[in-house]
Design a protein around this motif. Structure first.
Motif, mmCIF file in Angstrom:
data_model
loop_
_atom_site.group_PDB
_atom_site.id
_atom_site.type_symbol
_atom_site.label_atom_id
_atom_site.label_comp_id
_atom_site.label_asym_id
_atom_site.label_seq_id
_atom_site.Cartn_x
_atom_site.Cartn_y
_atom_site.Cartn_z
ATOM 1 N N LYS A 191 1.736 -8.584 -13.194
ATOM 2 C CA LYS A 191 2.414 -8.376 -11.922
ATOM 3 C C LYS A 191 1.987 -9.420 -10.892
ATOM 4 C CE LYS A 191 3.023 -3.370 -12.497
ATOM 5 N NZ LYS A 191 2.568 -2.028 -12.043
ATOM 6 N N LEU A 192 0.705 -9.754 -10.895
ATOM 7 C CA LEU A 192 0.215 -10.741 -9.948
ATOM 8 C C LEU A 192 0.873 -12.095 -10.185
ATOM 9 C CD1 LEU A 192 -1.754 -11.570 -7.695
ATOM 10 C CD2 LEU A 192 -3.398 -12.130 -9.490
ATOM 11 N N THR A 233 4.504 -12.030 -9.089
ATOM 12 C CA THR A 233 4.638 -12.027 -7.638
ATOM 13 C C THR A 233 4.368 -13.406 -7.066
ATOM 14 O OG1 THR A 233 3.927 -9.709 -7.581
ATOM 15 C CG2 THR A 233 3.871 -10.907 -5.502
ATOM 16 N N ASP A 271 4.442 -8.542 -0.423
ATOM 17 C CA ASP A 271 4.515 -8.333 -1.871
ATOM 18 C C ASP A 271 3.242 -8.788 -2.563
ATOM 19 O OD1 ASP A 271 7.032 -7.279 -1.635
ATOM 20 O OD2 ASP A 271 8.092 -9.080 -2.322
ATOM 21 N N ASP A 299 0.377 -6.369 -1.647
ATOM 22 C CA ASP A 299 0.551 -5.089 -2.327
ATOM 23 C C ASP A 299 0.195 -5.205 -3.807
ATOM 24 O OD1 ASP A 299 1.329 -2.376 -2.534
ATOM 25 O OD2 ASP A 299 3.319 -2.961 -3.223
ATOM 26 N N THR A 300 0.664 -6.282 -4.450
ATOM 27 C CA THR A 300 0.396 -6.468 -5.872
ATOM 28 C C THR A 300 -1.075 -6.748 -6.131
ATOM 29 O OG1 THR A 300 2.622 -7.341 -6.217
ATOM 30 C CG2 THR A 300 0.989 -7.825 -7.916
ATOM 31 N N SER A 339 -3.299 -3.755 -5.686
ATOM 32 C CA SER A 339 -3.059 -2.767 -6.742
ATOM 33 C C SER A 339 -3.606 -3.216 -8.089
ATOM 34 C CB SER A 339 -1.554 -2.502 -6.884
ATOM 35 O OG SER A 339 -1.015 -1.975 -5.703
ATOM 36 N N ALA A 340 -3.792 -4.532 -8.245
ATOM 37 C CA ALA A 340 -4.136 -5.082 -9.559
ATOM 38 C C ALA A 340 -5.611 -4.966 -9.896
ATOM 39 C CB ALA A 340 -3.721 -6.559 -9.629
#
Length: 376
Positions: free
Chosen positions: A197-198, A201, A281, A284-285, A288-289
């Protein structure tokens, strides 16, 4: 043991985008925790510093961060604090197959630390040394306590990555501290899905492959040339070993180190400060990662930590592998070169560069994959 032979990390039919084919150091307190994770934290801190003005955003990002109280788990059985202005961070990439990671295979008894790096940030926070610890290194694992508070017996000739498997983050930290004699100031961990996800993004990572990579076990297929790797492809790259170099985990570490440099270079060019949506974004990513020690599990603490690292570029990082030799009894395992390793840890402990003499003769420089990937 789960490894890159697990189901797909990339889709071979998917076209590749791109070309051809001032942290604090050991300050006494009353109670205190994949190459890629340090960059995640740096990104998180930078974007939070720039864009966490709105209260609801602060609480949303703050709630993303997961923390582990390493200090409570380890107590006083740790190396002494040394206040010399430097900082040591244990960075782990977890290979858990739970939740969103289930597509990569089944857990072979629990998650393990597929990637492990000790990042030493020198006094002044302008340079760093990164020591990769091969996951297959046979070590003396100390007795520890798992995340549920249950005692875990130690043992000799244990694979390094089993420390995380049997005892979680605290046991991994304790094992590294026993190996090195250095107290870890912080702990940072990222798993498969968080890593992907990182990268997505960020918009991908630009690399150049000096030769084709065709690894059916990691499901990564790249022609020689320039590429912009998305998250799935990036994960495939850092898990690849069979199609590059000598096919060993030591070669995979060299790929991970090269990718980490490319990722750090990319961070500086993502344009987050000109796009509020990109800024949010990424924050947030990134928040969360990661899982961090309890001293970093808030936006303010993570921002301060990252702010202390933002001056370090890829050219300011010396990346080495812990000196090892192949185990004569099992070529799939490696043994630490004790005297050479002691030189590495002594250098970091005294805030000095890792001497070249400590790396001479190590199998860590023989993975033959160090020049396969470069940044562009």
């Amino acid at each position: 043991m789960p490894d890159e032979s697990s189901p797909a990390t990339t889709d071979p039919s998917r076209p590749t985008r791109g070309g051809g084919g001032g942290g604090r150091r050991r300050k006494p307190r009353a109670g205190r925790r994949k190459a890629l994770v340090i960059t995640a934290c740096t990104a998180a801190g930078l974007v939070v510093l720039a864009g966490a003005g709105a209260g609801f955003l602060y609480f949303k990002l703050n709630g993303n961060i997961k923390g582990v109280d390493i200090n409570a788990a380890l107590g006083a059985d740790r190396p002494a604090n040394v206040d010399n202005g430097s900082m040591d961070i244990l960075v782990l990439g977890s290979d858990s197959r739970s939740g969103a990671n289930a597509k990569y295979g089944k857990d072979g008894g629990g998650a393990r630390s597929d990637t492990a790096m000790v990042v030493h940030v020198y006094k002044g926070h302008q340079k760093a040394s990164v020591v990769s610890i091969p996951r297959d290194t046979l070590v003396t694992r100390p007795a520890c306590t798992d995340s549920a508070g249950n005692p875990v017996a130690g043992g000799n000739q244990q694979m390094f990555n089993t420390a995380y498997e049997v005892g979680g983050p605290a046991c991994a930290v304790k094992t590294v501290e026993k190996m090195s004699g250095i107290r870890m100031d912080h702990y940072v961990e990222v798993d498969f899905s968080g890593f992907k996800k990182l990268i997505n993004t960020l918009g991908g990572v630009d690399i150049t492959t000096q030769q084709a990579i065709d690894d059916h076990k990691s499901h990564l297929h790249l022609a020689a040339g320039k590429h912009t790797l998305d998250g799935e492809q990036s994960l495939g790259l850092v898990r690849t070993r069979h199609a590059v170099g000598d096919g060993s985990d030591l070669g995979r570490i060299q790929l991970q180190q090269a990718f980490m440099k490319a990722l750090i270079n990319q961070i500086k060019d993502v344009g987050v400060f000109t796009s509020p949506k990109k800024l949010y974004d990424l924050a947030d990513t990134a928040t969360s990662a990661v899982t961090t020690d309890s001293e970093l599990n808030s936006v303010n603490e993570l921002a301060g930590f990252a702010g202390g690292l933002k001056g370090i570029g890829a050219g300011d990082m010396k990346m080495v592998t812990l000196p090892v030799q192949y185990d004569p009894a099992d070529p799939n395992r490696v043994l630490p070169l004790e005297k050479a390793g002691a030189k590495v840890w002594a250098a970091l402990k005294t805030d000095q560069p890792v001497p070249a003499s400590a790396l001479k003769g190590s199998a860590g420089d023989k993975g033959a994959a160090g020049s396969v990937v470069t940044s562009h």
